[in-house]
Design an enzyme around this catalytic site. Structure first.
Site, mmCIF file in Angstrom:
data_model
loop_
_atom_site.group_PDB
_atom_site.id
_atom_site.type_symbol
_atom_site.label_atom_id
_atom_site.label_comp_id
_atom_site.label_asym_id
_atom_site.label_seq_id
_atom_site.Cartn_x
_atom_site.Cartn_y
_atom_site.Cartn_z
ATOM 1 N N GLY A 101 -1.595 6.611 -2.313
ATOM 2 C CA GLY A 101 -2.734 6.573 -3.250
ATOM 3 C C GLY A 101 -3.859 5.712 -2.689
ATOM 4 N N HIS A 102 -3.515 4.537 -2.168
ATOM 5 C CA HIS A 102 -4.534 3.680 -1.548
ATOM 6 C C HIS A 102 -5.113 4.370 -0.305
ATOM 7 C CE1 HIS A 102 -1.899 0.348 -3.324
ATOM 8 N NE2 HIS A 102 -3.055 0.193 -3.933
ATOM 9 N N LEU A 124 0.824 -1.217 0.000
ATOM 10 C CA LEU A 124 0.000 0.000 0.000
ATOM 11 C C LEU A 124 0.855 1.263 0.000
ATOM 12 C CD1 LEU A 124 -2.706 -1.075 2.604
ATOM 13 C CD2 LEU A 124 -2.729 -1.358 0.120
ATOM 14 N N HIS A 125 0.301 2.301 -0.590
ATOM 15 C CA HIS A 125 0.969 3.606 -0.638
ATOM 16 C C HIS A 125 -0.094 4.680 -0.422
ATOM 17 C CE1 HIS A 125 -0.737 3.859 -4.641
ATOM 18 N NE2 HIS A 125 -0.184 2.696 -4.929
ATOM 19 N N SER A 184 2.732 4.063 -6.907
ATOM 20 C CA SER A 184 2.410 2.712 -7.363
ATOM 21 C C SER A 184 3.107 1.725 -6.441
ATOM 22 C CB SER A 184 2.935 2.541 -8.794
ATOM 23 O OG SER A 184 3.057 1.170 -9.108
#
Ligand code: PAF
Length: 277
Positions: free
Chosen positions: A36-37, A33-34, A185
């Site tokens: 963005g998530h 996860l990053h 990403s």
């Protein structure tokens, strides 16, 4: 946060919550996860009663064994991030749980399966349809979030919702970028620090296209944009297509042109896209 591995248990749990009037938001992930998530989770938490995230590295959407084997996996860090961001349920199924039967992979995706990612990763979108339709059948969320970085995937998901008549809203979430422009990403975890800096050239080349679209002949524009990347990148494609039909834009007069790129850097496959209007 509840961690649920069985589809039956998840179904029972969600049935009860839905009976109690809960609206369920779903965020499908392959882990690593990053931000963005996490931005999607934060948004979902504000608007919906229950947020379900899945972590499942779907073997059927990888067209190269090596890509599947090197996909980053960081379960303990992911769990900590999900708890911190107040995810309600983590769905963590095994391959057998997801696919009691081998999925059918003969979906009629038209242009989506023959252009860009469809062309360069044969079978990839069939695998995405297989796994997301299964998630939708199990979870039956009110809404499902997907990131705009995977723009063509979003088109595939919209096709799937229509084709299978799912009563599910698709929320398209803007690409979250690093301060240097690099689209976040999970695959970025496989880049070196130097690679992450270099990868921001992808954003710069897309920005070049956006700023100079209509000023230059399209071939010239793409050639200059490619030259921004330099020799460290191995390009899969860099194209301008209409974002609704996915047909190649030949002149700079298309209504909804969008530039799409897929390139390898340090052996890591990176994709990004940008609207040119
Ligand atoms: O975008 C992804 O991470 C995956 O394609 C998805 C939607 C989780 C399906 O495996």
């Amino acid at each position: 946060m509840q961690v649920i591995k069985s589809t039956k248990e998840l179904d029972n749990q969600l049935d009860q919550l839905k009976k109690d009037g809960h609206q369920v938001a779903f965020i499908a992930t392959m882990g690593a996860l990053h931000e963005g998530h996490l931005e999607m989770i934060k948004d979902a938490k504000q608007k919906y009663d229950t947020v379900v995230c899945s972590i499942f590295v779907n073997p059927f959407q990888f067209n190269r064994k090596e890509d599947f084997e090197t996909y980053p996996y960081r379960l303990e860090q992911d769990k900590a991030l999900l708890i911190k961001n107040r995810c309600d349920i983590l769905f963590l199924p095994s391959v057998d749980e997801m696919y009691p039967n081998k999925p059918k992979m003969d979906y009629k995706l038209g242009e989506l399966s023959t252009t860009l990612e469809g062309e360069h990763r044969p079978g990839h979108f069939a695998g995405v349809v297989a796994v997301v339709s299964r998630f939708f059948e199990i979870i039956k969320p009110t809404i499902a979030y997907f990131g705009e970085k995977d723009f063509q995937q979003v088109a595939v998901i919209k096709w799937l919702v229509k084709e299978f008549q799912f009563d599910i809203k698709v929320e398209v979430f803007s690409t979250v970028r690093d301060s240097n422009g690099l689209a976040l990403s999970s695959r970025n975890y496989n880049l070196s620090e130097e690679g992450k800096k270099k990868a921001s050239l992808i954003y710069k080349s897309l920005e070049y296209c956006r700023k100079n679209y209509k000023k230059e002949n399209l071939n010239q524009l793409l050639e200059k944009a490619k030259s921004i990347l330099g020799e460290d990148f191995k390009l899969d494609y860099f194209e301008v297509v209409d974002e609704e039909t996915f047909q190649t834009v030949k002149e700079a007069n298309q209504i909804k042109p969008r530039a799409f790129i897929a390139a390898y850097l340090e052996g890591v496959r990176l994709i990004d896209n940008m609207s040119l209007i």
